[in-house]
Write an enzyme that holds these catalytic residues in place. Sequence first.
Site, PDB file in Angstrom:
ATOM      1  CE  LYS A  90      -3.305   2.890   0.678  1.00  0.00           C
ATOM      2  NZ  LYS A  90      -4.458   3.115  -0.153  1.00  0.00           N
ATOM      3  CB  CYS A 139      -4.061   8.598  -0.553  1.00  0.00           C
ATOM      4  SG  CYS A 139      -5.795   8.447  -0.135  1.00  0.00           S
TER       5      CYS A 139
HETATM    6  N1  SAJ Z   1      -1.327  14.564  -9.416  1.00  0.00           N
HETATM    7  C1  SAJ Z   1      -0.380  15.306 -10.113  1.00  0.00           C
HETATM    8  N2  SAJ Z   1       0.128  14.796 -11.274  1.00  0.00           N
HETATM    9  C2  SAJ Z   1      -0.260  13.577 -11.768  1.00  0.00           C
HETATM   10  C3  SAJ Z   1      -1.206  12.819 -11.030  1.00  0.00           C
HETATM   11  C4  SAJ Z   1      -1.728  13.342  -9.855  1.00  0.00           C
HETATM   12  O1  SAJ Z   1       0.020  16.404  -9.702  1.00  0.00           O
HETATM   13  O2  SAJ Z   1       0.231  13.192 -12.834  1.00  0.00           O
HETATM   14  C5  SAJ Z   1      -1.898  15.099  -8.153  1.00  0.00           C
HETATM   15  C6  SAJ Z   1      -3.417  15.241  -8.183  1.00  0.00           C
HETATM   16  O3  SAJ Z   1      -3.813  16.435  -8.807  1.00  0.00           O
HETATM   17  C7  SAJ Z   1      -3.749  15.195  -6.697  1.00  0.00           C
HETATM   18  C8  SAJ Z   1      -2.712  14.214  -6.140  1.00  0.00           C
HETATM   19  O4  SAJ Z   1      -1.679  14.151  -7.122  1.00  0.00           O
HETATM   20  O5  SAJ Z   1      -3.566  16.446  -6.088  1.00  0.00           O
HETATM   21  C9  SAJ Z   1      -3.235  12.818  -5.858  1.00  0.00           C
HETATM   22  O6  SAJ Z   1      -4.130  12.385  -6.877  1.00  0.00           O
HETATM   23  P1  SAJ Z   1      -4.153  10.904  -7.469  1.00  0.00           P
HETATM   24  O7  SAJ Z   1      -5.173  10.839  -8.530  1.00  0.00           O
HETATM   25  O8  SAJ Z   1      -2.769  10.529  -7.848  1.00  0.00           O
HETATM   26  O9  SAJ Z   1      -4.500   9.969  -6.227  1.00  0.00           O
HETATM   27  P2  SAJ Z   1      -5.693   9.895  -5.101  1.00  0.00           P
HETATM   28  O10 SAJ Z   1      -5.143  10.541  -3.858  1.00  0.00           O
HETATM   29  O11 SAJ Z   1      -7.002  10.338  -5.585  1.00  0.00           O
HETATM   30  O12 SAJ Z   1      -5.810   8.278  -4.896  1.00  0.00           O
HETATM   31  C10 SAJ Z   1      -4.637   7.504  -4.668  1.00  0.00           C
HETATM   32  C11 SAJ Z   1      -4.675   6.284  -5.616  1.00  0.00           C
HETATM   33  N3  SAJ Z   1      -3.382   5.623  -5.572  1.00  0.00           N
HETATM   34  C12 SAJ Z   1      -2.656   5.405  -6.697  1.00  0.00           C
HETATM   35  O13 SAJ Z   1      -3.022   5.761  -7.795  1.00  0.00           O
HETATM   36  C13 SAJ Z   1      -1.353   4.673  -6.532  1.00  0.00           C
HETATM   37  C14 SAJ Z   1      -5.802   5.335  -5.186  1.00  0.00           C
HETATM   38  O14 SAJ Z   1      -5.771   4.143  -5.954  1.00  0.00           O
HETATM   39  C15 SAJ Z   1      -5.655   4.972  -3.698  1.00  0.00           C
HETATM   40  O15 SAJ Z   1      -6.731   4.119  -3.265  1.00  0.00           O
HETATM   41  C16 SAJ Z   1      -5.712   6.245  -2.897  1.00  0.00           C
HETATM   42  O16 SAJ Z   1      -4.614   7.079  -3.302  1.00  0.00           O
HETATM   43  C17 SAJ Z   1      -5.619   5.881  -1.417  1.00  0.00           C
HETATM   44  O17 SAJ Z   1      -6.672   5.814  -0.755  1.00  0.00           O
HETATM   45  O18 SAJ Z   1      -4.511   5.577  -0.940  1.00  0.00           O
END
Ligand code: SAJ
Length: 434
Positions: A215, A269
């Site tokens: 995780k 997360c």
């Molecule tokens: N972000 C960027 N650039 C990117 C991708 C995301 O700046 O290329 C930013 C987003 O805008 C946001 C943050 O990162 O502010 C997080 O967004 P996210 O879409 O990467 O993730 P979360 O927090 O919505 O969900 C994550 C997911 N984990 C992964 O993709 C490895 C989800 O599957 C998990 O269940 C969740 O964390 C969790 O509960 O841990």
Amino acid sequence: MTFTKICVLGLGYIGLPTASTFATNGLQVVGVDVNPHVLETLRNGGIHIHEPGLRTVVEAALKSGKLTVSEKPEEADAFIIAVPTPFYGDKIGEYNGQKYKLADMRAVASATEAILPVLRKGNLVVLESTSPPRTTVDLVAPILEKSGLKAGVDFYLAYSPERVLPGQILRELIENARVIGGVTPASAQAGRDRYAIFVKGEIVQTDATTAEMVKLMENTYRDVNIAIANEFSRLAERFGVDVWEAIKIASLHPRVKILSPGPGVGGHCISVDPWFLVEAAPDITPLIYNSRKVNDAQPHYVVELTRRALGSLNGKKIAALGLAFKPDVDDLRASPATEVIHLLQKEGAAVKAFEPFKPDADLPGITAVPTLEAALKEAEVVLLLVNHTTLRALTPEKLASLTSARILIDTVNGWAGKNWEGAGFVIRRLGVRK
Ligand code: SAJ
């Protein structure tokens, strides 16, 4: 092994959907929460969290009598712990001058203590809360063994992290692959039998500490990769390169997939979990530590970009578009956009924010207005902070008709490829030197 009754401790974003899904799949479920407000809301037919489709499932579960709620656990076949693991607000760790956040595991400890009086031989206990490595064996097992029963011998103990994406929780809960780590193989098997009641994705069995690491590694991998994208955007600006174009071309390589730079990493997360690894082993995690630092500095970088475009920020009227922590969600918690706004205001800017997914957003210290028009009306500059589909779709003509501002700052590459100059705008994009 058969299960007829389970207790789910913690009725938040993970616990409530999990409890309700077990109930609608025929199990008798007791949902436990220490917050009387949560219990009262549910008993009155309400729901305290926003997640598409959740209300229907909770209502069905409660109506059928299969889900009941309580302030403490009852005897059951299985117990699931899904309580929050936040940081301490008033304590930080330090290693060689590097300061890091510390996980507050008190909710996990007290939920585990609450199970003690009702723990029986043959029970299964599963921790789902995201936790530092070895929490299951070093924190949860010793508490439960105060009962005189031995983990892995007299009762089954496992760790199974939740990996669902907010906004799609109910679907992903069922469809995602799931990892179950047992303190013994039999514990992992017992966990598997229990989740197989509703999980349609693959269920992978391993040991408890591996499952904890899995995780943390998933979210840390993403954080580190976003950090390098953010650093690339700074390099691109220095060397007169368009980072978005460079990322697109580099990602044509079959073994390269670069994520997107932006105003920072938010949510509960990705910006949290890497700290659990840093705290657990600060001496061997410089990359993870520095990636967190890079991403946390990104809102400051956006302020710098804005300053470069405007000169002084003092008194400048700024329309900030987007408040959510990522595109196309209404979740404003731990959002880099809100941090950017706070920082701009500190420099004396007058910011009006608009969030299309939450037009009634009410955040302390932020002036959120209910319409795009109201945000743009008196603005001198427009700042795009979240790549929402509706904001990305704005055309130069439309924007020109809504505002007299002619300076645009795009932090998410939402407005690339449109003829802004033709409509009289000057546009600055994060990761692109002008
Ligand atoms: N972000 C960027 N650039 C990117 C991708 C995301 O700046 O290329 C930013 C987003 O805008 C946001 C943050 O990162 O502010 C997080 O967004 P996210 O879409 O990467 O993730 P979360 O927090 O919505 O969900 C994550 C997911 N984990 C992964 O993709 C490895 C989800 O599957 C998990 O269940 C969740 O964390 C969790 O509960 O841990």
